[in-house]
Design a protein around this motif. Structure first.
Motif, short mmCIF file in Angstrom:
data_model
loop_
_atom_site.label_atom_id
_atom_site.label_comp_id
_atom_site.label_asym_id
_atom_site.label_seq_id
_atom_site.Cartn_x
_atom_site.Cartn_y
_atom_site.Cartn_z
N GLU A 87 9.54 2.51 -9.95
CA GLU A 87 8.99 1.79 -8.81
C GLU A 87 8.91 2.73 -7.62
O GLU A 87 9.86 3.48 -7.35
N ILE A 88 7.76 2.68 -6.92
CA ILE A 88 7.60 3.42 -5.66
C ILE A 88 7.66 2.38 -4.54
O ILE A 88 6.73 1.60 -4.35
N TYR A 89 8.75 2.37 -3.80
CA TYR A 89 8.97 1.29 -2.85
C TYR A 89 8.14 1.45 -1.57
O TYR A 89 7.86 0.46 -0.89
N ASN A 90 7.73 2.66 -1.26
CA ASN A 90 6.91 2.87 -0.06
C ASN A 90 5.42 2.99 -0.39
O ASN A 90 4.65 3.60 0.35
N PHE A 91 5.01 2.38 -1.51
CA PHE A 91 3.62 2.57 -1.95
C PHE A 91 2.61 1.94 -0.99
O PHE A 91 1.49 2.43 -0.88
N LYS A 92 2.99 0.88 -0.30
CA LYS A 92 2.04 0.25 0.61
C LYS A 92 1.69 1.18 1.77
O LYS A 92 0.52 1.29 2.17
N ALA A 93 2.70 1.84 2.33
CA ALA A 93 2.45 2.80 3.41
C ALA A 93 1.63 3.97 2.91
O ALA A 93 0.71 4.46 3.60
N LEU A 94 1.94 4.45 1.70
CA LEU A 94 1.17 5.56 1.13
C LEU A 94 -0.27 5.14 0.88
O LEU A 94 -1.21 5.89 1.15
N ARG A 95 -0.45 3.94 0.38
CA ARG A 95 -1.81 3.46 0.08
C ARG A 95 -2.65 3.38 1.35
O ARG A 95 -3.82 3.79 1.36
N HIS A 96 -2.05 2.87 2.42
CA HIS A 96 -2.78 2.77 3.69
C HIS A 96 -3.25 4.14 4.14
O HIS A 96 -4.40 4.31 4.58
N ARG A 97 -2.37 5.12 4.02
CA ARG A 97 -2.71 6.49 4.41
C ARG A 97 -3.81 7.06 3.53
O ARG A 97 -4.75 7.70 4.00
N LEU A 98 -3.71 6.84 2.23
CA LEU A 98 -4.67 7.40 1.29
C LEU A 98 -6.04 6.74 1.41
O LEU A 98 -7.08 7.41 1.30
N GLU A 99 -6.06 5.44 1.64
CA GLU A 99 -7.34 4.77 1.85
C GLU A 99 -8.01 5.29 3.12
O GLU A 99 -9.25 5.43 3.17
N GLY A 100 -7.19 5.61 4.12
CA GLY A 100 -7.73 6.17 5.35
C GLY A 100 -8.38 7.52 5.16
O GLY A 100 -9.27 7.92 5.93
N SER A 101 -7.94 8.24 4.11
CA SER A 101 -8.52 9.56 3.84
C SER A 101 -9.64 9.50 2.81
O SER A 101 -10.13 10.53 2.35
N GLY A 102 -10.04 8.27 2.42
CA GLY A 102 -11.22 8.12 1.58
C GLY A 102 -10.99 7.78 0.12
O GLY A 102 -11.96 7.64 -0.64
N HIS A 103 -9.76 7.63 -0.32
CA HIS A 103 -9.50 7.31 -1.73
C HIS A 103 -9.85 5.85 -2.03
O HIS A 103 -9.61 4.96 -1.21
N GLN A 104 -10.39 5.63 -3.22
CA GLN A 104 -10.73 4.30 -3.68
C GLN A 104 -9.68 3.84 -4.70
O GLN A 104 -9.39 4.55 -5.67
N PHE A 105 -9.12 2.66 -4.50
CA PHE A 105 -8.09 2.14 -5.39
C PHE A 105 -8.67 1.08 -6.32
O PHE A 105 -9.42 0.20 -5.89
N ALA A 106 -8.29 1.19 -7.59
CA ALA A 106 -8.79 0.24 -8.60
C ALA A 106 -7.76 -0.84 -8.91
O ALA A 106 -8.07 -1.81 -9.61
N THR A 107 -6.49 -0.67 -8.46
CA THR A 107 -5.42 -1.62 -8.76
C THR A 107 -4.65 -1.95 -7.50
O THR A 107 -4.83 -1.32 -6.45
N ASP A 108 -3.75 -2.93 -7.62
CA ASP A 108 -2.84 -3.28 -6.52
C ASP A 108 -1.43 -2.77 -6.78
O ASP A 108 -0.50 -3.12 -6.06
N GLY A 109 -1.23 -1.98 -7.84
CA GLY A 109 0.09 -1.51 -8.19
C GLY A 109 0.55 -0.31 -7.39
O GLY A 109 -0.21 0.27 -6.60
#
Length: 637
Positions: A87-109
């Protein structure tokens, strides 16, 4: 929470085909009963045209994004593929950062954040993660396999490089499914096992098979394997803090750690032993849950010296949790063959038995459980720290270790009591004349060096390498040079006993029942903070865990802090003299005993006889011999 496995190869003769990969993933189906996945590509090529084959296998226990987040997963263009356990417990903060840099996410995991972070910063990504994990990434662009394990070692990861093929897996049984990998027992591992009750990293019971150490990354590229740390802290550094500053910071860190670990899309509860650590974690979880009572679970024994469930019930009532108690009877060790199969290599911590049952029964009610593991190592809670502190003071005041006749106490008989004064005095006085690190090993080890020397056959001694098992602990002890003796002991435990014993015990017992256990005390921020504290904030006047009481004393009954500490072991000494006596004779003393090539029969008979006549308490030693005998019968052909 899942299981991972796979391989990378160059020679076609070493190819892992779909049927073999299925065997490897099926071997860990218990870790992920909800789903499986596989990806094989036998036509990968690097920039120089060299051929590679790659196989990634996965078993899933669905915790977050239950309907999605299937693995193996890939990035947007398929150039990077990953299998991930944990489990990555800080994944939500990481996801927000990565989406801001242009990454596209296919899942909510949580796993997909790791994949995209690796794309951006390579192997530096692991230092950005707050979690427990074992990860395998195949990078097509660089034709390399990357393996990584979390900082504290909560999730296991094994690997073996045989020829030009690297195989890996969450458990040894994945590798055992591959011909030519788990072939030869390492004699040094048996020596280490009898010393520590586990085989310390990076070795395993099998020659050529390794554990990836905690906080390390392994990179297999161009036929070469490089293993290196991605995380470390300097245990020689002490940060001056006032008690008020330390209390406030610990409250912030541990509350946030619990908050992060309450993220779940499935039912969640908490182990509650009635000790300080699990009580505090449960209290913090209940505070954050609000009015909804958290589910709590404890396990006890019919022998009072080993039963803490009365304290657990007291805490549960105080906090208002929905509590359940279970009990282990002597016939509970009938699961020993199951334990030996699941733990893969000899593992002699007898508390694996109650942990097994606690996990099994908890899983009937929830899928995720919080645990208080780590409090003793981080905040100086073990009795052996007090013994070490006392021995230093005594040696300074007068040379007690040189007192004539002190060895006579070794002849005193033991009794069944777990906390008998005679038993403790024996261990204390036997060690007091040794250097600090050796003295500490004396209180940890199962078979002292002199007993191992008597036990081993001449043929086995000749097969042993020149290394002393003590070198593992000594190297870690020396990392905290300059600190006080209690800090050095607790830091040593943090980097050895915690990952090799406690984390292994909890991971295997829980995952055998598809239960995810989260350990808030082992958030790396809490670990680094605790390691930097001056000792007087944690330990003073022979009392440990002072900072925990200062920070959280108002949340649980005061009696939990003042009561006598009890371990999580089983009354194995008493059971071996009564209910389990036939098992000892039918295995260790059997004519076809598999330990015979390693150990002198007359010495084993003497240990059994002394224990049964109550001349000495060899309960834990006999348990470790029994585990080894059972392991040899089950795994060594």
């Amino acid at each position: 929470m899942c299981g991972i496995t796979g391989a990378v190869w160059q020679s076609e003769s070493l190819r892992v085909d779909p049927s073999l990969l299925k065997q490897m993933t099926d071997a860990i189906a218990h870790r992920g009963p909800d789903d499986d996945g596989a990806w094989i590509d036998n036509d990968q090529r690097d920039g120089q045209g060299r051929h590679y084959g790659v196989a990634l296998g996965f078993r899933r226990l669905s915790i977050i994004d239950v309907e999605g987040a299937a693995q193996p997963m890939s990035n947007e263009d398929g150039g990077v593929r990953m299998v991930f356990n944990g489990e990555i417990y800080n994944f939500k903060a990481l996801r927000h950062r990565l989406e801001g840099s242009g990454h596209q996410f296919a899942t909510d995991g949580d796993g997909e954040s790791v994949l995209h972070l690796y794309e951006d910063i390579g192997t530096d990504c692991f230092a950005e993660l707050n979690g427990m994990f074992a990860i395998a990434i195949w990078d097509t662009r660089r034709s390399r396999l990357v393996l990584a394990r979390d900082r504290i070692g909560q999730k296991p990861l094994y690997y073996a490089l045989v020829g030009d093929r690297l195989v890996f897996g969450s458990e040894l049984k994945c590798l055992a499914a591959v011909p030519g990998v788990c072939n030869e027992i390492d004699p040094a591992a048996i020596d280490e096992f009898l010393t520590y009750q586990y085989v310390p990293h990076p070795g395993t019971i099998w020659k050529g098979v390794r554990k990836l150490p905690p906080g390390h990354v392994a990179i297999f590229e161009k036929g070469k394997l490089v293993v290196q740390p991605y995380w470390d802290f300097d245990p020689t550094v002490e940060v001056p803090r006032s008690k008020g500053e330390a209390v406030e910071r610990l409250r912030e860190l541990l509350a946030d750690s619990v908050r992060l670990r309450l993220q779940s899309d499935v039912p969640l509860g908490s182990f509650l032993s009635g000790g300080i650590d699990s009580s505090l974690i449960t209290a913090l979880a209940q505070r954050q849950q609000g009015e909804m009572p958290i589910r709590t679970f404890s396990i006890g024994f019919p022998i009072a010296d080993f039963d803490e469930t009365g304290y657990a019930a007291q805490v549960a009532e105080h906090l208002g949790t929905n509590h359940q108690r279970f009990e282990v009877q002597p016939n509970g060790v009938d699961i020993i063959d199951k334990l030996v199969w699941h733990y893969d290599e000899p593992f002699g911590d007898s508390s694996a038995v109650p942990t097994w049952y606690l996990s099994e029964l908890t899983r009937r009610e929830v899928t995720v459980a919080l645990s208080g593991d780590g409090g003793d190592e981080l905040f100086a809670g073990y009795d052996r720290y007090r013994a070490l502190w006392l021995s230093v003071r005594l040696r300074r005041m007068f040379p007690i270790h040189k007192t004539p006749g002190i060895g006579l106490i070794q002849r005193f008989p033991d009794n069944n009591k777990q906390y008998s004064i005679t038993r403790r005095a024996k261990r204390f006085l036997e060690a007091i004349g040794q250097p600090e690190a050796r003295r500490y090993l004396n209180w940890l080890q199962i078979f002292p060096e002199r007993m191992r020397a008597e036990l081993y056959t001449d043929e086995f001694v000749e097969r042993l390498p020149g290394e002393d098992p003590f070198e593992f602990l000594d190297a870690i002890w020396n990392r905290s040079e300059g600190r006080d003796v209690v800090t050095r002991a607790s830091t040593t435990d943090m980097l050895s006993y915690l990952p090799c014993d406690l984390c292994t015990k909890v991971d295997i017992a829980s995952m055998a029942h598809s239960l995810e256990v989260r350990q808030p005390m082992l958030d790396h921020r809490v670990v680094e903070f605790a390691a930097s504290l001056p000792v007087h904030l944690k330990f003073r006047g022979r009392r440990g865990k002072l900072l925990l009481q200062d920070a959280f004393g108002s949340m649980i009954p005061k009696s939990i802090f003042t009561r006598k500490k009890m371990g999580f072991g089983i009354p194995i000494g008493a059971w071996f003299r009564k209910e389990l006596k036939p098992m000892v004779h039918d295995t260790l003393l059997a004519d076809d005993a598999r330990i015979a090539p390693y150990f002198r029969r007359e010495v084993v008979e003497r240990l059994v006889g002394q224990h049964e006549r109550m001349e000495n308490n060899h309960g834990y030693r006999l348990w470790n011999l029994l585990i080894l005998e059972k392991w040899l019968r089950q795994w060594a052909g």
